[in-house]
Scaffold this active site. Sequence first.
Site, PDB file in Angstrom:
ATOM      1  N   GLN A 125      -9.839   1.436   1.929  1.00  0.00           N
ATOM      2  CA  GLN A 125      -8.901   2.215   2.745  1.00  0.00           C
ATOM      3  C   GLN A 125      -9.653   3.124   3.713  1.00  0.00           C
ATOM      4  O   GLN A 125      -9.252   3.285   4.878  1.00  0.00           O
ATOM      5  CB  GLN A 125      -7.997   3.058   1.842  1.00  0.00           C
ATOM      6  CG  GLN A 125      -7.196   2.285   0.816  1.00  0.00           C
ATOM      7  CD  GLN A 125      -6.285   1.245   1.421  1.00  0.00           C
ATOM      8  OE1 GLN A 125      -5.727   1.449   2.500  1.00  0.00           O
ATOM      9  NE2 GLN A 125      -6.151   0.117   0.753  1.00  0.00           N
ATOM     10  N   ARG A 171       0.827  -1.202   0.000  1.00  0.00           N
ATOM     11  CA  ARG A 171       0.000   0.000   0.000  1.00  0.00           C
ATOM     12  C   ARG A 171       0.865   1.257   0.000  1.00  0.00           C
ATOM     13  O   ARG A 171       0.575   2.225  -0.720  1.00  0.00           O
ATOM     14  CB  ARG A 171      -0.953  -0.025   1.205  1.00  0.00           C
ATOM     15  CG  ARG A 171      -2.087  -1.010   1.005  1.00  0.00           C
ATOM     16  CD  ARG A 171      -2.924  -1.231   2.242  1.00  0.00           C
ATOM     17  NE  ARG A 171      -4.039  -2.120   1.911  1.00  0.00           N
ATOM     18  CZ  ARG A 171      -4.876  -2.640   2.803  1.00  0.00           C
ATOM     19  NH1 ARG A 171      -4.726  -2.358   4.085  1.00  0.00           N
ATOM     20  NH2 ARG A 171      -5.861  -3.431   2.426  1.00  0.00           N
ATOM     21  N   HIS A 215      -5.634  -0.390  -6.940  1.00  0.00           N
ATOM     22  CA  HIS A 215      -4.529  -1.243  -6.506  1.00  0.00           C
ATOM     23  C   HIS A 215      -4.471  -1.408  -4.982  1.00  0.00           C
ATOM     24  O   HIS A 215      -4.611  -0.434  -4.246  1.00  0.00           O
ATOM     25  CB  HIS A 215      -3.187  -0.640  -6.956  1.00  0.00           C
ATOM     26  CG  HIS A 215      -2.831  -0.945  -8.374  1.00  0.00           C
ATOM     27  ND1 HIS A 215      -1.974  -0.160  -9.112  1.00  0.00           N
ATOM     28  CD2 HIS A 215      -3.193  -1.955  -9.199  1.00  0.00           C
ATOM     29  CE1 HIS A 215      -1.824  -0.669 -10.316  1.00  0.00           C
ATOM     30  NE2 HIS A 215      -2.556  -1.757 -10.395  1.00  0.00           N
ATOM     31  N   GLU A 216      -4.249  -2.632  -4.532  1.00  0.00           N
ATOM     32  CA  GLU A 216      -4.003  -2.944  -3.114  1.00  0.00           C
ATOM     33  C   GLU A 216      -5.083  -2.406  -2.177  1.00  0.00           C
ATOM     34  O   GLU A 216      -4.805  -1.889  -1.108  1.00  0.00           O
ATOM     35  CB  GLU A 216      -2.630  -2.410  -2.680  1.00  0.00           C
ATOM     36  CG  GLU A 216      -1.484  -2.897  -3.535  1.00  0.00           C
ATOM     37  CD  GLU A 216      -1.429  -4.419  -3.653  1.00  0.00           C
ATOM     38  OE1 GLU A 216      -1.922  -5.101  -2.754  1.00  0.00           O
ATOM     39  OE2 GLU A 216      -0.886  -4.907  -4.663  1.00  0.00           O
ATOM     40  N   GLY A 217      -6.330  -2.563  -2.578  1.00  0.00           N
ATOM     41  CA  GLY A 217      -7.444  -2.126  -1.742  1.00  0.00           C
ATOM     42  C   GLY A 217      -8.019  -0.831  -2.247  1.00  0.00           C
ATOM     43  O   GLY A 217      -7.334   0.193  -2.290  1.00  0.00           O
TER      44      GLY A 217
END
Length: 608
Positions: A464, A313, A457-459
């Site tokens: 978030q 992240r 990307h990545e959540g």
Amino acid sequence: MGLRHTLDFLLYDWLRAGELTSRSRFADHSRETFDAVFDTCERIAREKYAPFNRTLDIEEPRFDGEKVILPKASKEAYDAFAASGMLSAAQDYEIGGMQLPYTVESAAHTFFAMASVSMGSGMLTVGNANLLMVHGTELQKSVFALNEFSGRWSGTMCLSEPQAGSSLSDIVTRAVPDGGDFASDPLGARYRLKGNKMWISAGEHDLTENIIHLVLAKIPGPDGKLIPGTRGISLFIVPKQLVDTRGQLTGVRNDVALAGLNHKLGWRGTTNTLLNFGEGKFPVQGQAGAIGYLVGRPHEGLSCMFHMMNEARIGVGMAATMLGMAGYHASLDYAKNRPQGRLVGPSGKDASQPQVRIIEHADIKRMLLAQKSYCEGALALELYCARLVDEQHTGEPGAANEARMLLEVLTPIAKSWPSEWCLEANSLAIQIHGGYGYTRDFPVEQYWRDQRLNMIHEGTHGIQAADLLGRKVVMAGGEGLRMLALRINGTIERAIQRPEFAEYANALGGALQQVGAATKAAWATGDAREALANAVPYMQAFGHMVIAWMWLDVALSIPAGAAQPPAHVGRLAATRFFYRYELPKIGAWLNVVSSRDATCADMPEEAF
């Protein structure tokens, strides 16, 4: 100012990164060794990455039914990066690392991300190996992690599934013991995995001789059924090519098959794959099922994987920052050289006068200042987080714990804020180019397309935001938020001592109070549905407060004085812009948070 000049100021004048050399782990280093690393990375990025950024966008990966085909430049860039030692830059000398501070390693990666973000610079490989160094057995470290750090092998993280997306509770990839001796395999308890994983970056390529997948899967319970929720998730090492205990390839292909490539809006130089595990295309010992080795304890895989997810992240946040920076520099150069229009005088425009460069127009300066404030503010945040990582690992116990708590709170911001606002910077870069901006004659349209992936990307943004408001600011009784407030107040107290910054200090103090009040109001009823209905506006406000803090803290590193060099004039102007044009936005965002506004949550499906 160029990237190197900006990095030097942020690292050495603001963060005092040179002081890290007084710690035993970094005692062999000096500013000279740090600068030598930057020189090497800057040269590789300039020679092996930047010239081929457009090539990767046009010649996206192809699958010929047997292998994935990438442009020749991808292999050359990867080999140069691996040879530089940057994959193991922060690791111990004993395993071939340089024992660089993470702050310096993170700064060094900016050159590659700005030159060609989709070329990649080993973020997932390093994260994969770092996870194994913490949670793996000694043999898993030596066989898998060290070969990843050397660049011989690469790594992935395999979480999402086609039917589950980010809802990891709903994954159905299963892992069952492989034979009666499964628990005695020296590489780890051996299982057979069957399932499908989607959106796996770098899941198939020919850049390295092996690819090490870290795969989340569920071990069935005694009744043979998968355990609901995340409690049943375990983590497995699944190599593309099976290896022995010395790290040598056995010549046996594991039962991992590429089902297809996803064709993306941007980041086209990095393959994005759908992988089938255990479908029987490559049977091992005559059986379907991919061989996987358990990492850590059964059913504790998600906590292990979060080690890699958090690193990823922050890495995505840095990638987003540098894409924004690339667009900023491109549009700045364009604005300095493009003649168009004339300035308005007291009597209007005089058509008999020569055209001026567009950078002389106030609105172009507005868009450039916005980009500068977003991108350099985001870079300050990413480097600040990197400095916290060093504090967590090498600081005194109290300072290390404080750094850990601050990282918990700041990680969702470090990932999400640059992903949203550096995308806006890329949009402004297109605007400055006018009609040329959305053509492929200029790079800014590609930067925007590459950037748009980072909010996913990545959540995703929503994930978030829920993490920030639902977990991070309330964990440990709000201790992390309290520590952050103490640091922000420390900056405010220093700023009040300088009259030129008093306005900003008061505005930041007001923003901190608003965020604190909104946090309490959101949770006033204790109902998570009400609290989280407006989590994204909360995160937007929170992020703007943090970036405002970054800018004020950075500005305090500028010596007082009427005559400032151009670089400092620019930083002070960006600070002023952010406080005048951006920070006031938080009121609207926090109003819906504080009132627990249900406009969105209550909208009936049939009314859309």
